[in-house]
Design a protein around this motif. Structure first.
Motif, short mmCIF file in Angstrom:
data_model
loop_
_atom_site.label_atom_id
_atom_site.label_comp_id
_atom_site.label_asym_id
_atom_site.label_seq_id
_atom_site.Cartn_x
_atom_site.Cartn_y
_atom_site.Cartn_z
N ARG A 2 0.81 -1.21 0.00
CA ARG A 2 0.00 0.00 0.00
C ARG A 2 0.85 1.27 0.00
NH1 ARG A 2 -5.24 -0.87 4.02
NH2 ARG A 2 -6.47 -2.10 2.53
N PRO A 27 -2.01 -0.22 -4.23
CA PRO A 27 -3.23 0.37 -3.67
C PRO A 27 -2.89 1.62 -2.86
CG PRO A 27 -3.18 -2.00 -3.31
CD PRO A 27 -1.82 -1.62 -3.80
N GLN A 175 -8.55 3.04 -9.17
CA GLN A 175 -8.12 1.77 -8.60
C GLN A 175 -9.34 1.02 -8.05
OE1 GLN A 175 -5.48 2.59 -5.29
NE2 GLN A 175 -7.07 3.52 -4.06
N LEU A 178 -11.02 0.26 -1.98
CA LEU A 178 -10.33 -0.32 -0.83
C LEU A 178 -11.25 -0.53 0.36
CD1 LEU A 178 -6.97 1.72 -0.89
CD2 LEU A 178 -7.52 -0.44 -2.04
#
Length: 476
Positions: A2, A27, A175, A178
């Motif tokens: 991350r 991420p 993306q 999350l």
């Protein structure tokens, strides 16, 4: 692994080097630190902080479209930043923190402390060149020092740009979600009262607003920028400085917009485009000075011998200058524009700065501080560079004997008095000859409702020249 993109003065998703690097690496979460104690220590203006917060709200929406959660935390001063960021990295299992470089001694020390703190946990702080075309230290004189003369610096910039033009980065794709909720950006911060709605409307927030302003300027006003930029009553400047200072738009985007309207030329073609690109390079120059000569971040004169100058302590005259009550119309109109809009036309910045430092012989640091406390585009490098240029204490500064006559400047750059009438309604009835110097009309009290000049321009000019000549004798 991350990533954490730590936003500072780079409040955009378009052409953002650190954001692109983070999303390419893994991420990504985003962070913004609210630091009122630090902002107060740096004399940041309430209008500027409000502009940051409004742009932060726009940034949050843009990040939402990229599925990047935005975390907002308080770190009252930058000394609190390492612990705050370390905790976020531990909670969210961050492997790398991505940032765009900032300049100045306090910014550099903050990043050094954050890097050391994170490094103890095996987390990397990775910094990127973003708000400049060239990294400080990469453009040096033949003797290996930082340039002190703008024309020499500009020449090397041209050479580098011709061979390696920095490109704008594309908008990164979204993306995967999350599942981490974003924080709601605050609307206000204690210690920074909200500005008027009229001021806010002058400076709409967001990348779309910045891009619209850039595109309109490039298409409609860039071609005549060199002819119109010195006339404050005309819409001759881009008024992009608040967006550049907050990083809502990048200098690369500005450069490419200018080149697109000048057949790709830097130093030839349309004189307006060339002139405006030079202004972008002046901005670059002063940031390099900030790094190469850290004393300018410490409220010190670049020309160190001028620290011995016998500045006057004249609080009443300083207050008259601050409030636009000097009795010199162009100075007063400019200072009232600053108070009302958070911005001042660049020609006027030079006029009021030279009036304060030469005619009133008041320390340039008083003016620098007042500007920072009111400018929506306040930027340490540009503000310090401009003030020291006007005071003849800085790099490549105006020679001490070059002292603007504010009345002559007013007659030249506001010949019909349109700017003066807008900001000085008590003088609106005067004709275009008298409005520049109402004290010349005679009479015991002058124009009702308008003060007499706080200083005689001719006598004060001689006083400034004597002070600088005396300085030369004492430092010889």
């Amino acid at each position: 692994m991350r990533q954490l993109i730590w936003f500072r003065t780079d409040l955009r998703v378009q052409d953002n080097t650190a954001l692109n690097a983070a999303l390419a690496a893994g991420p990504t979460l985003a962070l913004f630190l609210v630091s009122p104690g630090q902002w107060q220590a740096h004399d940041d203006a309430p209008a500027k902080v409000d502009f940051w917060l409004r742009n932060l709200a726009e940034l949050a929406r843009a990040l939402r479209a990229l599925n990047v959660p935005l975390l907002i935390r308080k770190a009252d001063t930058w000394s609190d930043a390492p612990a705050v960021i370390r905790e976020i990295c531990r909670i969210h299992d961050i492997g790398t923190v991505q940032v765009n470089e900032e300049y100045g001694i306090h910014e550099s020390e903050r990043d050094r402390q954050v890097r050391a703190c994170l490094g103890a946990d095996g987390v990397d702080l990775r910094s990127h060149l973003d708000q400049l075309f060239f990294r400080p230290g990469s453009l040096l004189t033949q003797s290996g020092g930082y340039f002190q003369v703008y024309s020499q610096f500009r020449k090397v910039c041209y050479q580098r740009l011709h061979s390696a033009l920095p490109s704008c980065l594309p908008l990164p794709g979204p993306q995967q979600d999350l599942g981490i909720p974003s924080d709601v950006p605050p609307c206000t911060v204690d210690g920074f009262p909200a500005p008027s709605e009229q001021l806010r409307q002058l400076w709409p927030a967001g990348e779309a607003a910045a891009r619209e302003r850039l595109d309109a300027f490039a298409l409609e006003a860039l071609w005549c920028y060199d002819d119109r930029r010195d006339f404050p009553a005309r819409a001759g400047t881009s008024q992009l400085s608040p967006y550049l200072a907050a990083g809502v738009i990048s200098p690369r985007q500005c450069l490419h917009a200018a080149l697109a309207n000048n057949q790709g030329e830097f130093d030839s073609g349309n004189p307006g485009a060339v002139c405006w690109i030079n202004e972008l390079l002046w901005r670059e120059f002063y940031k390099h000075i900030l790094v190469g000569y850290p004393r300018v971040s410490r409220h010190r004169a670049f020309r160190q011998e001028t620290d011995a100058l016998a500045w006057r302590r004249a609080p009443d005259e300083l207050e008259a200058w601050q409030q636009g009550r000097t009795g010199i119309p162009i100075v007063d109109a400019a200072m009232r524009q600053l108070l009302a809009t958070g911005w001042m036309h660049n020609r006027l910045r030079m006029i009021v700065a030279m009036f304060l430092t030469k005619n009133l012989l008041i320390d340039w640091r008083e003016g620098e501080r007042w500007f920072m406390r009111h400018l929506i585009d306040g930027d340490l490098a540009a503000n310090n560079g401009g003030w020291q240029w006007s005071a003849s204490t800085g790099t490549d500064a105006a020679p001490y004997f070059r002292i603007f006559n504010p009345i002559s400047q007013s007659q030249k750059f506001d010949p019909d008095g349109h700017f003066l009438r807008h900001w000085l309604p008590e003088l609106a009835h005067l004709d275009k000859r008298d409005i520049h110097d109402p004290s010349a009309l005679g009479g015991l009290f002058g124009v009702p409702g308008y003060p007499q000049p706080v200083v005689d321009l001719s006598a004060s000019r001689e006083r400034a020249l004597a002070a600088f000549r005396d300085l030369g004798g004492r430092t010889a």
